[in-house]
Structure formats: structure tokens, C-alpha cells
Write a protein that holds these residues in place. Structure first.
Motif, PDB file in Angstrom:
ATOM      1  N   HIS A   1      -9.818  11.437 -52.564  1.00 13.94           N
ATOM      2  CA  HIS A   1      -9.483  11.282 -53.914  1.00 13.94           C
ATOM      3  C   HIS A   1     -10.315  10.737 -54.917  1.00 13.94           C
ATOM      4  O   HIS A   1      -9.963   9.855 -55.700  1.00 13.94           O
ATOM      5  CB  HIS A   1      -8.190  10.928 -54.355  1.00 13.94           C
TER       6      HIS A   1
ATOM      7  N   ALA B   1      -9.494   6.464 -55.762  1.00 15.52           N
ATOM      8  CA  ALA B   1      -8.136   6.400 -55.420  1.00 15.52           C
ATOM      9  C   ALA B   1      -8.216   6.471 -53.745  1.00 15.52           C
ATOM     10  O   ALA B   1      -8.873   7.493 -53.137  1.00 15.52           O
ATOM     11  CB  ALA B   1      -7.561   7.583 -56.062  1.00 15.52           C
TER      12      ALA B   1
ATOM     13  N   THR C   1      -3.138   9.260 -51.362  1.00 12.85           N
ATOM     14  CA  THR C   1      -2.661   9.649 -52.816  1.00 12.85           C
ATOM     15  C   THR C   1      -1.776  10.490 -52.871  1.00 12.85           C
ATOM     16  O   THR C   1      -0.326   9.975 -53.107  1.00 12.85           O
ATOM     17  CB  THR C   1      -3.645  10.055 -53.871  1.00 12.85           C
TER      18      THR C   1
ATOM     19  N   LEU D   1      -0.591   6.778 -59.564  1.00 17.32           N
ATOM     20  CA  LEU D   1      -0.728   5.566 -58.572  1.00 17.32           C
ATOM     21  C   LEU D   1      -0.969   4.304 -59.196  1.00 17.32           C
ATOM     22  O   LEU D   1      -0.629   3.320 -58.830  1.00 17.32           O
ATOM     23  CB  LEU D   1      -2.299   6.062 -58.272  1.00 17.32           C
TER      24      LEU D   1
END
Length: 236
Positions: free
Chosen positions: A29, A33, A37, A158
Motif C-alpha cells: 500500500h 501504509a 491495510t 488508517l
């Protein structure tokens, strides 16, 4: 109820009619990230919906690896074949049904799982194993944030549910080298099979556009939608 955190006697006494099965992926990601995720997002939505639900619902352990071969060029990405993924979901739902849970919602966080989930959930329902439906969280919410991949919508969620896992110092880099859209399209056909063919760093969209406040709203919206679905599934 978190299935993995309780004993068999707890679960037997709980007598839930509906279970949530989070599924996602372990795939790139972007530079900002985590690889987890998608399954982190699916689990967060399932937990939030279960907490808000006025009734007894089990939350099964998350299936963390999905249909993600399109990200194979990026280190750390794991994937299984569609038939492997379908078989795994099928057997987990069959296990739940064996213990009397005859309604299951599969809470999905990865776009690559969608087609396989629709097929396996249909098969489980038609074969009367358990009435099973797929629910993809990012398709359930209305938001001005585009989905992309590791873009604004996923990054926002997130930043709310797992802020310590977002590499804030890499967000600008992620944005600068991101693709504007998924795929390489000619005459309505996507020429690309793998994401590195069009996304240099694996990102599609602008991750800097999604903040924690937006992520909180996304989680609330997805949890509300899932709670409504569970209510209908339980009554069906």
C-alpha cells in the motif's frame, strides 16, 4: 463477541445467529501504509459494527491473505489463487454453520477479493450451508474521498484506526509518485494485469487528502451500513 478471545463454553452460551468474517489482504500500500491495510480495515469495520449492533453477533478471526497477485512486484505482498481463497472462506463459513450460525456476512477490505467472494457466498447460500453475503466496506460509504489504492480513503481510515502504522513522513513522496487512476485503459480494456505497470510506487490517488477526521466518518458510515445489513440478514 470476538470469537478468538473467548472459550468454547462462552461461545456455546452466547447463541449467536449471525457471524461477521473479516477478510482482506497482505499487499503493498505504497511507501506510507502497511501491508496489512486491507485486513486491518475490514477488522475495524467488523468490530465497530458488532459493538453497535443490538443483538448477538460473532466476529470471527480475520483472513489476512487474499487475491492480490496484481501487487506481486512489490516486496512483502502475499497472495493466494482465487480457488484457494474461495475454498478457505467456504470452509470457515461451513465451520460456523456446524456450530449453528446459519447467517454470515463476509466483511471485505480488498477489491481483488470481490469477484471470488460473490461466487463463494452465492454457493454457500444456494447449497444451504449458511445464508452468506459479501460486504465491501469502501463500497458501502458515501464520501468525497476517492478510493484509489492506498489513496485518500484508505489512508484516512488508517489514520483513524491505526495512526501509528502510517508513515507520515512518506506521504508527500507517496503522492508525488502516485498514479492518477487504476490501470492502463484502451477501448474499455485494461491493458495492465499488475499494478507496477501503471503505478511506480503502488499508490493510486492522493493519500495526503485523507485525514483522521475523515477516517472517523468513514468508519462510522461503514459500521452503520454493516449494522443495517446484519439486521436484515438476521431477520431474513
Amino acid at each position: 463477541m470476538d470469537l478468538a478471545a473467548h472459550t468454547w463454553t462462552d461461545v456455546e452460551a452466547y447463541d449467536a445467529d449471525v457471524a461477521l468474517l473479516p477478510v482482506g489482504s497482505t499487499e503493498q500500500h505504497g511507501p506510507h501504509a502497511p501491508l496489512g491495510t486491507d485486513h486491518l480495515a475490514a477488522a475495524a469495520v467488523a468490530d465497530a459494527a458488532a459493538e453497535a449492533y443490538d443483538g448477538e453477533v460473532l466476529v470471527a478471526p480475520t483472513i489476512p491473505v487474499g487475491v492480490s497477485e496484481e501487487h506481486r512486484a512489490f516486496a512483502g505482498t502475499l497472495w493466494v489463487r482465487e480457488d484457494t481463497f474461495r475454498a478457505y472462506v467456504h470452509d470457515v463459513v461451513t465451520s460456523l454453520a456446524h456450530h449453528g450460525v446459519d447467517r454470515v456476512v463476509v466483511v471485505n477490505g480488498h477489491g481483488g477479493n470481490v469477484a471470488a467472494l460473490r461466487e463463494v457466498c452465492g454457493r454457500l447460500s444456494r447449497d444451504e450451508v449458511a445464508y452468506t453475503l459479501p460486504f465491501t466496506w469502501f463500497d458501502s460509504v458515501a464520501s468525497d474521498l476517492p478510493m484509489g489504492h492506498a489513496g485518500a480513503r484508505e489512508t484516512a481510515l488508517l489514520r483513524h484506526v491505526a495512526p501509528d502504522l502510517v508513515r507520515e513522513g512518506r506521504l508527500e513522496e507517496a503522492r508525488e509518485h502516485a498514479a492518477e487512476r487504476w490501470g492502463e485503459w484502451v477501448a474499455g480494456v485494461d491493458l495492465a494485469y499488475d499494478s507496477d505497470e501503471f503505478a511506480e510506487n503502488g499508490v493510486v490517488g492522493d493519500p495526503t487528502a485523507g485525514d483522521a477526521e475523515a477516517g472517523e466518518a468513514l468508519l462510522a458510515g461503514a459500521a452503520t451500513a454493516l449494522r443495517e445489513l446484519v439486521t436484515v440478514v438476521e431477520e431474513r
